[in-house]
Design a protein around this motif. Structure first.
Motif, PDB file in Angstrom:
ATOM      1  N   VAL A 135       0.051  15.242   3.480  1.00 47.50           N
ATOM      2  CA  VAL A 135      -0.950  15.831   2.976  1.00 47.50           C
ATOM      3  C   VAL A 135      -1.819  16.819   3.729  1.00 47.50           C
ATOM      4  O   VAL A 135      -2.359  16.012   4.662  1.00 47.50           O
ATOM      5  N   THR A 136      -2.139  17.962   3.474  1.00 47.32           N
ATOM      6  CA  THR A 136      -3.032  18.838   4.320  1.00 47.32           C
ATOM      7  C   THR A 136      -3.988  19.154   3.224  1.00 47.32           C
ATOM      8  O   THR A 136      -3.776  19.585   2.205  1.00 47.32           O
ATOM      9  N   VAL A 137      -5.300  19.198   3.790  1.00 41.03           N
ATOM     10  CA  VAL A 137      -6.442  19.883   2.993  1.00 41.03           C
ATOM     11  C   VAL A 137      -7.408  20.562   4.108  1.00 41.03           C
ATOM     12  O   VAL A 137      -7.595  20.294   5.028  1.00 41.03           O
ATOM     13  N   SER A 138      -7.946  21.558   3.451  1.00 42.99           N
ATOM     14  CA  SER A 138      -8.752  22.452   3.922  1.00 42.99           C
ATOM     15  C   SER A 138      -9.733  22.972   3.001  1.00 42.99           C
ATOM     16  O   SER A 138      -9.406  23.825   2.025  1.00 42.99           O
ATOM     17  N   LEU A 139     -11.141  22.659   3.166  1.00 43.97           N
ATOM     18  CA  LEU A 139     -12.001  23.169   2.184  1.00 43.97           C
ATOM     19  C   LEU A 139     -13.332  23.583   2.939  1.00 43.97           C
ATOM     20  O   LEU A 139     -13.637  22.942   4.054  1.00 43.97           O
ATOM     21  N   GLU A 140     -13.825  24.611   2.168  1.00 40.00           N
ATOM     22  CA  GLU A 140     -14.998  25.163   2.959  1.00 40.00           C
ATOM     23  C   GLU A 140     -16.240  24.946   2.072  1.00 40.00           C
ATOM     24  O   GLU A 140     -16.022  25.161   0.804  1.00 40.00           O
ATOM     25  N   ASN A 141     -17.282  24.583   2.646  1.00 40.77           N
ATOM     26  CA  ASN A 141     -18.354  24.242   2.114  1.00 40.77           C
ATOM     27  C   ASN A 141     -19.424  25.702   1.934  1.00 40.77           C
ATOM     28  O   ASN A 141     -19.636  26.357   2.827  1.00 40.77           O
ATOM     29  N   ASN A 142     -19.632  26.037   0.601  1.00 34.42           N
ATOM     30  CA  ASN A 142     -20.398  27.281   0.264  1.00 34.42           C
ATOM     31  C   ASN A 142     -21.619  26.793  -0.358  1.00 34.42           C
ATOM     32  O   ASN A 142     -21.949  27.192  -1.323  1.00 34.42           O
ATOM     33  N   GLY A 143     -22.529  26.448   0.634  1.00 34.94           N
ATOM     34  CA  GLY A 143     -24.119  26.177   0.287  1.00 34.94           C
ATOM     35  C   GLY A 143     -24.544  25.265   1.248  1.00 34.94           C
ATOM     36  O   GLY A 143     -24.272  24.879   2.253  1.00 34.94           O
ATOM     37  N   THR A 144     -25.822  24.732   1.011  1.00 35.63           N
ATOM     38  CA  THR A 144     -26.666  24.025   1.927  1.00 35.63           C
ATOM     39  C   THR A 144     -26.391  22.474   1.860  1.00 35.63           C
ATOM     40  O   THR A 144     -27.014  21.957   2.571  1.00 35.63           O
ATOM     41  N   GLY A 145     -25.611  21.967   0.905  1.00 38.20           N
ATOM     42  CA  GLY A 145     -25.170  20.659   0.724  1.00 38.20           C
ATOM     43  C   GLY A 145     -24.086  20.263   1.506  1.00 38.20           C
ATOM     44  O   GLY A 145     -23.802  20.823   2.499  1.00 38.20           O
ATOM     45  N   THR A 146     -24.037  18.840   1.411  1.00 40.96           N
ATOM     46  CA  THR A 146     -22.812  18.266   2.110  1.00 40.96           C
ATOM     47  C   THR A 146     -21.545  18.185   1.562  1.00 40.96           C
ATOM     48  O   THR A 146     -21.644  17.825   0.085  1.00 40.96           O
ATOM     49  N   GLN A 162       0.727  -1.240  -0.176  1.00 45.35           N
ATOM     50  CA  GLN A 162       0.059  -0.014  -0.007  1.00 45.35           C
ATOM     51  C   GLN A 162       0.880   1.213   0.014  1.00 45.35           C
ATOM     52  O   GLN A 162       0.229   2.339  -0.452  1.00 45.35           O
ATOM     53  N   SER A 163       2.111   1.084   0.460  1.00 40.48           N
ATOM     54  CA  SER A 163       2.726   2.298   0.623  1.00 40.48           C
ATOM     55  C   SER A 163       3.428   2.885  -0.716  1.00 40.48           C
ATOM     56  O   SER A 163       3.660   4.014  -1.003  1.00 40.48           O
ATOM     57  N   SER A 164       3.213   2.094  -1.653  1.00 37.63           N
ATOM     58  CA  SER A 164       3.498   2.508  -3.361  1.00 37.63           C
ATOM     59  C   SER A 164       2.514   2.676  -3.983  1.00 37.63           C
ATOM     60  O   SER A 164       2.377   3.011  -5.167  1.00 37.63           O
ATOM     61  N   SER A 165       1.287   2.578  -3.535  1.00 39.03           N
ATOM     62  CA  SER A 165      -0.139   2.797  -4.032  1.00 39.03           C
ATOM     63  C   SER A 165      -0.433   4.314  -4.153  1.00 39.03           C
ATOM     64  O   SER A 165      -0.090   5.215  -3.392  1.00 39.03           O
ATOM     65  N   ASN A 166      -0.820   4.854  -5.245  1.00 39.83           N
ATOM     66  CA  ASN A 166      -1.130   6.116  -5.444  1.00 39.83           C
ATOM     67  C   ASN A 166      -2.295   6.644  -4.407  1.00 39.83           C
ATOM     68  O   ASN A 166      -2.937   5.754  -4.024  1.00 39.83           O
ATOM     69  N   VAL A 167      -2.074   7.751  -4.233  1.00 36.66           N
ATOM     70  CA  VAL A 167      -2.926   8.623  -2.918  1.00 36.66           C
ATOM     71  C   VAL A 167      -3.801   9.469  -3.794  1.00 36.66           C
ATOM     72  O   VAL A 167      -3.417  10.167  -4.816  1.00 36.66           O
ATOM     73  N   THR A 168      -4.953   9.462  -3.487  1.00 32.42           N
ATOM     74  CA  THR A 168      -5.962  10.410  -4.282  1.00 32.42           C
ATOM     75  C   THR A 168      -6.905  11.145  -3.277  1.00 32.42           C
ATOM     76  O   THR A 168      -7.412  10.682  -2.196  1.00 32.42           O
ATOM     77  N   LEU A 169      -7.092  12.320  -3.588  1.00 34.29           N
ATOM     78  CA  LEU A 169      -7.782  13.314  -2.749  1.00 34.29           C
ATOM     79  C   LEU A 169      -9.224  13.328  -3.283  1.00 34.29           C
ATOM     80  O   LEU A 169      -9.392  13.683  -4.803  1.00 34.29           O
ATOM     81  N   GLN A 170     -10.429  12.880  -2.994  1.00 36.55           N
ATOM     82  CA  GLN A 170     -11.699  12.838  -3.570  1.00 36.55           C
ATOM     83  C   GLN A 170     -12.515  13.617  -2.962  1.00 36.55           C
ATOM     84  O   GLN A 170     -12.732  13.453  -1.645  1.00 36.55           O
ATOM     85  N   ILE A 171     -13.186  14.556  -3.654  1.00 35.93           N
ATOM     86  CA  ILE A 171     -14.121  15.414  -3.019  1.00 35.93           C
ATOM     87  C   ILE A 171     -15.521  15.256  -3.548  1.00 35.93           C
ATOM     88  O   ILE A 171     -15.978  14.930  -4.690  1.00 35.93           O
ATOM     89  N   TYR A 172     -16.401  14.995  -2.714  1.00 35.34           N
ATOM     90  CA  TYR A 172     -17.862  14.851  -2.940  1.00 35.34           C
ATOM     91  C   TYR A 172     -18.713  15.954  -2.524  1.00 35.34           C
ATOM     92  O   TYR A 172     -18.734  16.440  -1.280  1.00 35.34           O
ATOM     93  N   SER A 173     -19.527  16.479  -3.465  1.00 33.94           N
ATOM     94  CA  SER A 173     -20.323  17.727  -2.934  1.00 33.94           C
ATOM     95  C   SER A 173     -21.557  17.973  -3.953  1.00 33.94           C
ATOM     96  O   SER A 173     -21.487  17.474  -5.001  1.00 33.94           O
ATOM     97  N   ASN A 174     -22.603  18.513  -3.200  1.00 28.47           N
ATOM     98  CA  ASN A 174     -23.712  18.511  -4.057  1.00 28.47           C
ATOM     99  C   ASN A 174     -23.856  20.374  -4.009  1.00 28.47           C
ATOM    100  O   ASN A 174     -24.905  20.738  -4.361  1.00 28.47           O
ATOM    101  N   SER A 175     -23.013  20.993  -3.511  1.00 24.31           N
ATOM    102  CA  SER A 175     -22.805  22.337  -3.515  1.00 24.31           C
ATOM    103  C   SER A 175     -21.348  22.958  -3.961  1.00 24.31           C
ATOM    104  O   SER A 175     -20.490  22.203  -4.411  1.00 24.31           O
ATOM    105  N   THR A 176     -21.092  24.066  -4.046  1.00 27.51           N
ATOM    106  CA  THR A 176     -19.807  24.725  -4.220  1.00 27.51           C
ATOM    107  C   THR A 176     -19.050  24.713  -3.086  1.00 27.51           C
ATOM    108  O   THR A 176     -19.264  24.754  -1.945  1.00 27.51           O
ATOM    109  N   TRP A 177     -17.696  24.723  -3.340  1.00 27.92           N
ATOM    110  CA  TRP A 177     -16.542  24.566  -2.358  1.00 27.92           C
ATOM    111  C   TRP A 177     -15.367  25.247  -2.668  1.00 27.92           C
ATOM    112  O   TRP A 177     -15.151  25.485  -3.921  1.00 27.92           O
TER     113      TRP A 177
END
Length: 117
Positions: A76-87, A31-46
C-alpha cells in the motif's frame, strides 16, 4: 472373560466416536486476514493518490474519509497533499489497529506512507 473382551472393543469405539464429536474454539486474532483501512483525518482540503493490489486511485476531499482496501492489499502506497492551514493525518489500520500514521500541518505539506501487508 469373554464378556469383558466383547465390551472392550465397544468401549474403544465409543471413545473414538466421542473424541471426534468434541470441538475446541481458537479465539486468537489472525490480523493478516483482517481488513486494511486507509483513514484520513483533516480539517482542510487534501488531494493525492493511493495504490494497492487492485490499482491506483486518485482521491481528493475536504474533511475525513475512509477507504477499505480488503484483507490482503499487498503493498500500500499513499501520497496526500494538505491544501490548507489545517492538519492532515493519514492512518493505515488493520483489524481496527493502527499500523502506521503520518501527519502534516504545513500548507502543501505531503504525507507519504508505504507499507507491505
Amino acid at each position: 472373560m469373554k464378556k469383558i473382551m466383547g465390551i472392550i472393543p465397544v468401549v474403544l469405539v465409543l471413545v473414538v466416536l466421542a473424541s471426534g464429536c468434541t470441538s475446541s474454539s481458537n479465539n486468537t486474532s489472525n490480523q493478516s486476514s483482517s481488513n486494511v483501512t486507509l483513514q484520513i483525518y483533516s480539517n482542510s482540503t487534501w488531494i493525492g493518490d493511493y495504490g494497492y493490489k487492485n490499482g491506483d486511485m486518485q482521491i481528493n476531499g475536504t474533511g475525513n474519509a475512509k477507504y477499505n482496501l480488503g484483507p490482503n492489499p499487498g503493498t500500500v502506497t499513499v501520497s496526500l497533499e494538505n491544501n490548507g492551514t489545517g492538519t492532515l493525518t493519514v492512518q493505515l489500520l488493520q483489524g481496527g489497529n493502527v499500523i502506521q500514521t503520518q501527519s502534516t500541518s504545513d500548507n502543501q505539506g505531503v504525507v507519504n506512507i508505504n507499507k507491505e501487508f
